[in-house]
Each structure stands twice: as structure tokens, then as C-alpha cells.
Design an enzyme around this catalytic site. Structure first.
Site, mmCIF file in Angstrom:
data_model
loop_
_atom_site.group_PDB
_atom_site.id
_atom_site.type_symbol
_atom_site.label_atom_id
_atom_site.label_comp_id
_atom_site.label_asym_id
_atom_site.label_seq_id
_atom_site.Cartn_x
_atom_site.Cartn_y
_atom_site.Cartn_z
ATOM 1 N N VAL A 99 63.839 16.235 -45.280
ATOM 2 C CA VAL A 99 64.873 15.381 -45.868
ATOM 3 C C VAL A 99 65.094 14.228 -44.904
ATOM 4 O O VAL A 99 64.817 14.329 -43.710
ATOM 5 C CB VAL A 99 66.198 16.134 -46.128
ATOM 6 C CG1 VAL A 99 66.048 17.120 -47.274
ATOM 7 C CG2 VAL A 99 66.713 16.814 -44.881
ATOM 8 N N SER A 100 65.574 13.102 -45.447
ATOM 9 C CA SER A 100 65.716 11.894 -44.631
ATOM 10 C C SER A 100 66.970 11.870 -43.777
ATOM 11 O O SER A 100 66.988 11.251 -42.719
ATOM 12 C CB SER A 100 65.699 10.657 -45.530
ATOM 13 O OG SER A 100 64.469 10.590 -46.210
ATOM 14 N N THR A 101 68.044 12.511 -44.237
ATOM 15 C CA THR A 101 69.300 12.463 -43.483
ATOM 16 C C THR A 101 69.911 13.856 -43.399
ATOM 17 O O THR A 101 69.612 14.734 -44.215
ATOM 18 C CB THR A 101 70.333 11.542 -44.169
ATOM 19 O OG1 THR A 101 70.700 12.120 -45.422
ATOM 20 C CG2 THR A 101 69.791 10.146 -44.392
ATOM 21 N N GLN A 127 71.622 15.316 -46.503
ATOM 22 C CA GLN A 127 70.831 15.984 -47.536
ATOM 23 C C GLN A 127 70.528 17.409 -47.085
ATOM 24 O O GLN A 127 70.534 17.701 -45.895
ATOM 25 C CB GLN A 127 69.519 15.231 -47.763
ATOM 26 C CG GLN A 127 69.709 13.819 -48.276
ATOM 27 C CD GLN A 127 68.398 13.049 -48.304
ATOM 28 O OE1 GLN A 127 67.574 13.171 -47.413
ATOM 29 N NE2 GLN A 127 68.208 12.268 -49.353
#
Length: 195
Positions: A21-23, A26
């Protein structure tokens, strides 16, 4: 059929997952659930943008997998920042005899249809690469047409500066003093004095 585990507890033929996941806002829950349903026994994860090259979870996965293993991802885009990077990872896996399964995309590199899809993706990546090269060349040509200069600017750019440097040299000034006066390195100064 069961296989003996190596010193790291790795059993050849494992289904190994990778999630990203990017962040931190999330969660990996949706991906982990899908991979669990796909029979994954071990998962490596990253919480960072796919644009970053230093993804420790992916690096650990690539180090861990062995020939005969299957890497399972939720979607292919979890593997990289763009099509070229994704395919580089896919090719590295398949070159080592590792099967790739993308649950959501329905791709399984052990099947003829899966290999065909990867081939199509490689063609698209090549097309994307060629378009990028073409766009760059067109932008450069358009910029040149309006007078944009590329490369480092010349530090000593006119005959007057060169004449000044030669006159100072003749008057006994050191190369260091002349270079400092003109605001250039001594190497640049000596190149112009040699002209």
C-alpha cells in the site's frame, strides 16, 4: 507432495505473497484476504509508494523465492511503479523458474493464457518506451527551434574574455588568479588559453 525445508524454513513449491500500500492510512487487509484465499503461506509487504526503488519487502521476497515457487499478488501494479518496472520484476521471477499469479488480473504465468498476457504487457511496455523516446525527441526539437540551448553553458563565452586572460597571462598573473578573475576553473581557463 511435501518438500524438505531449508535452513530458513523455506519449502520449495511454496505460494508466497507480496502486498503493498502507498500510505500508512491504507490497509493491507483486502490484499491479505485475497492472498489467503489463494493459498499463500508466507507474505512480504511494503507500505510505500510503488515509485520508490528501495522497497525492502519486495527485495526480501526476491531474495527468498526459489525455483518452483509461486509468487501471488493481488494486482500486478503492486509490483512496480510503471509497466516497465513491473515487467522487469516479472521477468526476473520467471527467469528464476518462479511462477507469478495476479489474483485480480487473472494472470498465471504457468498457463499459456498467462504467458500470452505477459507477452502482451511486454509489447505494451515496449510501445510505451518508444512513445517516451519519441515525445522527448519532439520536445527537444521544439525547444531548439525557439532557441533553447542544451548542455552546460560556456563559462568563457567571448573573445574579449579570452583576450583578457591572455593579456593577464602575459603580464605574469598566475593561472589561479586569472581563473578566479574570470570565474572559471583553472582547467577551463587552460582549455581556452590553448585555443
Amino acid at each position: 507432495m511435501s518438500h524438505a525445508a531449508d535452513v530458513n524454513g523455506h519449502t520449495v513449491g511454496q505460494r508466497i505473497g507480496y502486498t503493498r500500500v502507498s500510505t500508512v492510512a491504507q490497509t493491507l487487509d483486502q490484499q491479505n484476504d485475497a492472498l489467503a484465499k489463494a493459498g499463500v503461506s508466507k507474505t512480504f509487504s511494503d507500505t510505500m509508494s510503488g515509485a520508490r526503488d528501495d522497497r525492502p519487502g519486495l527485495a526480501a521476497l526476491m531474495e527468498y523465492v526459489r525455483e518452483g515457487d509461486t509468487v501471488v499478488v493481488w494486482k500486478l501494479d503492486r509490483l512496480g511503479r510503471n509497466m516497465l518496472h513491473i515487467l522487469q520484476t516479472v521477468n526476473e521471477l520467471t527467469d528464476h523458474g518462479v511462477t507469478l499469479v495476479s489474483v485480480t488480473d487473472g494472470i498465471d504465468s504457468s498457463t499459456p493464457a498467462g504467458r500470452m498476457m505477459i507477452g502482451v504487457l511486454e509489447s505494451l511496455a515496449e510501445y510505451e518506451r518508444e512513445l517516451t523516446i519519441e515525445r522527448t525527441a519532439l520536445k527537444r526539437a521544439a525547444s531548439r527551434a525557439i532557441g533553447t540551448k542544451f548542455g552546460r553553458p560556456r563559462k568563457v563565452n567571448d573573445a574579449e574574455d579570452i583576450a583578457t586572460a591572455k593579456r593577464m597571462k602575459a603580464d605574469g598573473h598566475t593561472g589561479r588568479a586569472i581563473a578566479r578573475y574570470l570565474g572559471v576553473s583553472r582547467a577551463t581557463l587552460y582549455r581556452y588559453l590553448a585555443v
